[in-house]
Design an enzyme around this catalytic site. Structure first.
Site, PDB file in Angstrom:
ATOM      1  N   ALA A  95       0.808  -1.214   0.000  1.00  0.00           N
ATOM      2  CA  ALA A  95       0.000   0.000   0.000  1.00  0.00           C
ATOM      3  C   ALA A  95       0.845   1.271   0.000  1.00  0.00           C
ATOM      4  O   ALA A  95       0.363   2.331  -0.354  1.00  0.00           O
ATOM      5  CB  ALA A  95      -0.924  -0.001   1.220  1.00  0.00           C
ATOM      6  N   LYS A  96       2.097   1.166   0.431  1.00  0.00           N
ATOM      7  CA  LYS A  96       3.033   2.308   0.459  1.00  0.00           C
ATOM      8  C   LYS A  96       2.413   3.525   1.147  1.00  0.00           C
ATOM      9  O   LYS A  96       2.502   4.644   0.644  1.00  0.00           O
ATOM     10  CB  LYS A  96       3.472   2.670  -0.972  1.00  0.00           C
ATOM     11  CG  LYS A  96       3.904   1.476  -1.843  1.00  0.00           C
ATOM     12  CD  LYS A  96       5.360   1.156  -1.713  1.00  0.00           C
ATOM     13  CE  LYS A  96       5.963   0.227  -2.740  1.00  0.00           C
ATOM     14  NZ  LYS A  96       5.224  -0.794  -3.415  1.00  0.00           N
ATOM     15  N   ARG A  97       1.787   3.315   2.293  1.00  0.00           N
ATOM     16  CA  ARG A  97       1.137   4.393   3.004  1.00  0.00           C
ATOM     17  C   ARG A  97       2.127   5.162   3.895  1.00  0.00           C
ATOM     18  O   ARG A  97       3.258   4.718   4.110  1.00  0.00           O
ATOM     19  CB  ARG A  97      -0.010   3.847   3.865  1.00  0.00           C
ATOM     20  CG  ARG A  97      -1.123   3.161   3.087  1.00  0.00           C
ATOM     21  CD  ARG A  97      -1.807   4.059   2.087  1.00  0.00           C
ATOM     22  NE  ARG A  97      -3.086   3.508   1.638  1.00  0.00           N
ATOM     23  CZ  ARG A  97      -3.294   2.900   0.469  1.00  0.00           C
ATOM     24  NH1 ARG A  97      -2.312   2.771  -0.408  1.00  0.00           N
ATOM     25  NH2 ARG A  97      -4.501   2.453   0.154  1.00  0.00           N
TER      26      ARG A  97
ATOM     27  N   ASP B  99       4.117   4.848  -6.098  1.00  0.00           N
ATOM     28  CA  ASP B  99       4.638   3.494  -6.289  1.00  0.00           C
ATOM     29  C   ASP B  99       5.284   3.445  -7.668  1.00  0.00           C
ATOM     30  O   ASP B  99       5.334   4.461  -8.363  1.00  0.00           O
ATOM     31  CB  ASP B  99       3.480   2.491  -6.157  1.00  0.00           C
ATOM     32  CG  ASP B  99       3.939   1.116  -5.684  1.00  0.00           C
ATOM     33  OD1 ASP B  99       4.916   0.595  -6.249  1.00  0.00           O
ATOM     34  OD2 ASP B  99       3.326   0.575  -4.762  1.00  0.00           O
TER      35      ASP B  99
END
Lengths: 272, 272
Positions: A95-97, B99
């Site tokens: 999710a790369k939050r 991303d």
């Protein structure tokens, strides 16, 4: 899931393969599109066929969000399916939050509680208080971007900050954060030589390594520089496995691809 | 929405206020919890009451994701409600995404197409190819983190990279990216003095400024350093407005709070 349980699974399956579920309506076999939930149907078939060879699944959240509520439903069904049928599998919400503290806490709730993933990927740009809320959940893991596998990795991550590159500073600082033993790191395999450098800073942490592809040569290189006494590696493959075929036996062909990689991994594990 | 339309709206309303919709079930008036969709009911009331004083709304995506499918439905209803009833309002998906290229393209699709937001916030750590997919959508805006308002901002963003701080390098490099005229930047107001430095690099870009609160003094300082000939500022307030009261007339009290800020902003605009 505890790190210990993950390591046990790796040794049992002789595999440290993570399969990325970047499930795209435009790429799955067209006959699935008439199903009620094509994304879940695809994922279910892939998971049932490949679970023997993989220790982790990593849905790429963007691919689900792109379809809105429908996509979120597919995601929920997918994680519930894995957790119910293959509870030994380590799950990663890619999710790369990362946001200010109270917002990161909400993201942590979304992925650790609402969806019951074992781990989530996060971005480090906003620093300590953007990551620590994820680390508060016991037996959950936070996988922080360190050195990514894309071209843009060289825009900022490898810039020199004082004495060393930014990605090294990111890793080093994170070691002092609360519950940092629950941290893992994303390290792209396009830079296998960097893995040795990273191991000097974090000898014990697990690394999630994207970008290996199906080539045995690169796998060997990644293991040479990155493996530690507990294996310490999860190597991800997405498209090379899940889109290996567009025919009705796509799942068996995906499983065959996964089995080849698992075989190569078993060889590497023998050297431990 | 074009930047020109945003600027026109700012002059018409004499406001550059963005209201953050960080809508939390634990903080909204309890009587709303019996409604079918409490989050949407709360948002609708806030929007109807405050739209005269605000030029932008910024749902904080984490707060919706935390409730899974239900939260995603509330988010969709909220953005549709704004777009249908107040199409002049600039909408920001505060998502902090980023991303590799094909994944960022999916996030862009989620927020620009599926949900029809005018803009989305992104994180820069993964570099150029993680941001450019967002910039491909005409009349959509990508708001990149530069210098954030939290404590962790000083962990990495202000590290010296060669000659200058990382956040400056991030801003400077981004100017060469494709369609960089569609970039805006997040700059925290806790560091008003930095705004002057940033204006040297990007004199013309819009800045989204969180962390001002309801104090007129800080607003003045932010305008002193950050305002440009096109105003160039969107100042966000979330909790100070939307949670100003827990009573049944919470929306009117929120509107009164917003009106006070709008009045202060009108004064600042006179100096242009």
């Amino acid at each position: 899931m505890t790190t210990k349980a993950l390591i046990e699974q790796i040794h049992k399956k002789k595999s440290f393969l993570c399969i990325g579920l970047d499930t795209d309506m435009d790429k799955i076999p067209t006959y699935l599109l008439s199903e009620d939930d094509p994304i879940f149907s695809f994922n279910k078939a892939i998971i049932d066929a490949t679970h023997k060879y993989a220790v982790a699944y990593k849905p790429n959240i963007a691919f689900y969000e792109a379809y809105g509520i429908k996509g979120w439903k597919s995601l929920k069904k997918t994680i519930e399916y894995i957790n119910h049928n293959y509870p030994e599998i380590f799950t990663i919400a890619d999710a790369k939050r990362g946001d200010i503290g109270n917002t990161s806490a909400m993201y942590a709730k979304a992925f650790f509680q609402e969806l019951a993933f074992d781990s989530v990927t996060v971005a480090p740009y906003m620093g300590k208080d953007s990551v620590e809320p994820f680390l508060e959940f016991p037996n959950k893991h936070t996988i922080m971007l360190a050195l990514t596998s894309n071209e843009g990795a060289f825009d900022f991550q490898t810039l020199k900050t004082n004495e060393q590159e930014l990605y090294k500073t990111v890793i080093e600082k994170s070691k002092s954060w609360k519950n940092s033993d629950q941290l893992m790191y994303v390290v792209g395999a396009t830079k296998a030589e960097y893995l040795g450098e990273i191991r000097k800073i974090i000898p014990d942490s697990f690394l999630l390594v994207p970008g290996v592809g199906a080539q045995g040569g690169r796998l060997e290189e990644v293991c040479k520089y990155g493996m530690n006494k507990d294996v310490g590696l999860l190597i991800n493959s997405s498209r090379a496995i899940i889109y290996a075929s567009e025919t009705s036996n796509f799942a068996e062909i995906a499983a065959a691809k996964a089995e080849v990689i698992q075989g190569q991994m078993a060889e590497q594990l023998e050297s431990l």
